[in-house]
Design a protein around this motif. Structure first.
Motif, mmCIF file in Angstrom:
data_model
loop_
_atom_site.group_PDB
_atom_site.id
_atom_site.type_symbol
_atom_site.label_atom_id
_atom_site.label_comp_id
_atom_site.label_asym_id
_atom_site.label_seq_id
_atom_site.Cartn_x
_atom_site.Cartn_y
_atom_site.Cartn_z
ATOM 1 N N GLY A 1 -3.275 26.943 -26.513
ATOM 2 C CA GLY A 1 -3.642 27.493 -27.809
ATOM 3 C C GLY A 1 -4.420 26.498 -28.649
ATOM 4 O O GLY A 1 -5.386 26.869 -29.332
ATOM 5 N N ARG A 2 -4.027 25.241 -28.581
ATOM 6 C CA ARG A 2 -4.768 24.216 -29.343
ATOM 7 C C ARG A 2 -6.134 23.958 -28.724
ATOM 8 O O ARG A 2 -7.136 23.811 -29.433
ATOM 9 N N MET A 3 -6.178 23.923 -27.402
ATOM 10 C CA MET A 3 -7.463 23.739 -26.725
ATOM 11 C C MET A 3 -8.402 24.902 -27.017
ATOM 12 O O MET A 3 -9.617 24.720 -27.141
ATOM 13 N N ALA A 4 -7.829 26.107 -27.118
ATOM 14 C CA ALA A 4 -8.650 27.308 -27.284
ATOM 15 C C ALA A 4 -9.501 27.252 -28.547
ATOM 16 O O ALA A 4 -10.568 27.869 -28.601
ATOM 17 N N ARG A 5 -9.062 26.537 -29.541
ATOM 18 C CA ARG A 5 -9.820 26.465 -30.793
ATOM 19 C C ARG A 5 -11.034 25.557 -30.698
ATOM 20 O O ARG A 5 -11.829 25.475 -31.632
ATOM 21 N N LEU A 6 -11.187 24.887 -29.540
ATOM 22 C CA LEU A 6 -12.364 24.057 -29.290
ATOM 23 C C LEU A 6 -13.193 24.564 -28.109
ATOM 24 O O LEU A 6 -14.407 24.391 -28.079
ATOM 25 N N LEU A 7 -12.531 25.158 -27.119
ATOM 26 C CA LEU A 7 -13.238 25.624 -25.927
ATOM 27 C C LEU A 7 -14.274 26.679 -26.293
ATOM 28 O O LEU A 7 -14.046 27.520 -27.151
ATOM 29 N N ALA B 1 7.564 27.892 -20.167
ATOM 30 C CA ALA B 1 6.100 27.709 -20.146
ATOM 31 C C ALA B 1 5.539 27.410 -21.527
ATOM 32 O O ALA B 1 4.325 27.200 -21.666
ATOM 33 N N LEU B 2 6.383 27.359 -22.545
ATOM 34 C CA LEU B 2 5.885 27.292 -23.916
ATOM 35 C C LEU B 2 5.071 26.042 -24.240
ATOM 36 O O LEU B 2 4.055 26.141 -24.935
ATOM 37 N N GLN C 1 -0.613 30.493 -32.620
ATOM 38 C CA GLN C 1 0.421 30.948 -33.544
ATOM 39 C C GLN C 1 1.650 31.473 -32.815
ATOM 40 O O GLN C 1 2.794 31.125 -33.154
ATOM 41 N N VAL C 2 1.435 32.319 -31.817
ATOM 42 C CA VAL C 2 2.572 32.946 -31.132
ATOM 43 C C VAL C 2 3.344 31.912 -30.318
ATOM 44 O O VAL C 2 4.581 31.912 -30.308
ATOM 45 N N ALA C 3 2.632 31.012 -29.639
ATOM 46 C CA ALA C 3 3.316 29.974 -28.877
ATOM 47 C C ALA C 3 4.126 29.066 -29.801
ATOM 48 O O ALA C 3 5.262 28.685 -29.485
#
Length: 391
Positions: free
Chosen positions: A368-374, A360-361, A341-343
């Motif tokens: 952030g998108r990967m984090a929802r699967l990792l 770096a955005l 969300q923040v990115a």
């Protein structure tokens, strides 16, 4: 800058007389972040840059902060390290460059490996001479159900192991000297017992890197093949057939560390967004005067400050040895959503510049998108937490 981040910074200040967190923040911001494009690209130049940065971290007394003193680390407790992990993880390369990326492997081997494996690898892991990876997920089985693991290890008459199978999305496999592999040693698919962990040297005959798996355009993940890899008997980690409790401990700790690092990256995106709103001028004033831009700032700050206590509570429970499944599930979903969300908001405020290579955005949004699967997709944690609460 989020002033409410100061509560964790203050607790870190007592560790070293001066603020160790501020030193970590400065190192990551001034030395690591400027080289992220090079480090992301991989290859010999990236390896040389990582080595130089690691030497600089050692020179500043910032190397291997949470790793045991007996093996060459600084020996900070987990509670002390939690206060630094956000700052270290503001760059995805921070943990590796500062020598804490091996924390999960060092803890696992220290607690569950035999004497010869500990003597062979622990000091070298902490020093950075040896690199480790962890292989659990497979191409043809759901990663959310490790009991369906198809990789198999059979015991030879001399007590050694013969390992065959395939794993993918193995982070850092190309640089790893050893990889811990989850395999079935007994029983049938779906049996909870019968899974074991084995330590595989990557120079063993039969080990093979199959291909790199770019994630949203960036490498670092790999598929590996294990074709009758023969391992010594003492490369079994923990008890035969009892891998799941060890894997669960590792995953809970690793998940919490990821959440802390995702918070650091969300804070970084937030700081970039705020700087942009203050400095980007238009004919009618700065972006900071626009109400819809102010809403992006507000929602992002709300997400960060709401998520941070969840993550720190999960970390505290783990450190105390308590069951943290509910708290770590909440923290994982919240931290992943917050980073995405923040990115995304920061990119929206930056406009087209937020899509390009000058900030770096894009990398923060990708993470952030990967984090929802990792470490398990959001849906898994939502279901698990809800069942625990309703039970």
């Amino acid at each position: 800058m989020d002033p409410y981040a100061s509560d964790t910074r203050m607790s870190a200040a007592a560790i070293d007389g001066t603020s160790l967190r501020e030193r970590v923040e400065a190192f990551v911001a001034k030395q690591v972040m400027p080289q992220e494009i090079l480090l992301d690209a991989g290859g010999p130049d990236a390896a040389a840059a990582r080595s130089q940065l690691a030497d600089a971290a050692r020179a500043e007394g910032l190397w291997a902060l949470p790793l045991p003193r007996e093996f060459g680390g600084r020996g900070l407790s987990f509670a002390e390290y939690v206060c630094l992990a956000e700052a270290e993880g503001a760059s995805d390369h921070g943990p590796a460059v500062l020598g804490s990326a091996s924390l999960l492997d060092v803890r696992m081997l220290q607690r569950h490996a035999g004497d010869r494996v500990r003597e062979t690898y622990l000091k070298r892991l902490v020093s950075g001479e040896v690199h480790a990876a962890y292989a659990m997920t497979e191409p043809d089985t759901p990663g959310t159900d490790p009991t369906l693991t198809a990789t198999r290890a059979t015991e030879a008459p001399d007590g050694s192991w013969v390992l065959s199978g395939r794993k993918w999305f193995v982070s850092g496999a190309q640089d790893a000297d050893v990889i811990t592999v989850l395999a079935r040693t007994d029983g049938r698919a779906s049996d909870r017992d019968g899974l074991s962990l084995l330590l595989v040297p990557t120079d063993a005959p039969g080990f093979r890197l199959v291909r790199e798996l770019p994630v949203l355009g960036v490498g670092g993940q790999w598929e590996i093949a294990l074709d009758e890899v023969r391992l010594p008997k003492d490369h079994l980690i923990g008890e035969r057939g009892r891998a799941l409790p060890i894997a669960r401990q590792r995953l809970q700790l690793g998940r919490t560390l990821r959440c802390l690092r995702w918070l650091g990256q969300a804070q970084r995106a937030y700081d970039l967004m705020c700087e942009r709103t203050r400095t980007r001028g238009q004919s009618s004033g700065t972006l900071a005067e626009r109400q819809l831009v102010q809403q992006h700032v507000f929602e992002s700050l709300l997400a960060i400050r709401s998520t941070r206590p969840l993550v720190h509570k999960a970390a505290a429970l783990l450190d105390a040895g308590h069951d943290a499944r509910v708290e770590s599930g909440l923290a994982k979903v919240a931290a992943a959503r917050t980073l995405q969300q923040v990115a995304d908001s920061a990119i929206q405020v930056y406009g087209a510049a937020g899509l390009g290579p000058d900030t770096a955005l894009p990398g923060l949004l990708r993470m952030g998108r990967m984090a929802r699967l990792l470490d398990g997709p959001d849906e898994l944690h939502i279901t698990s937490v809800a069942r625990s609460v309703l039970r």
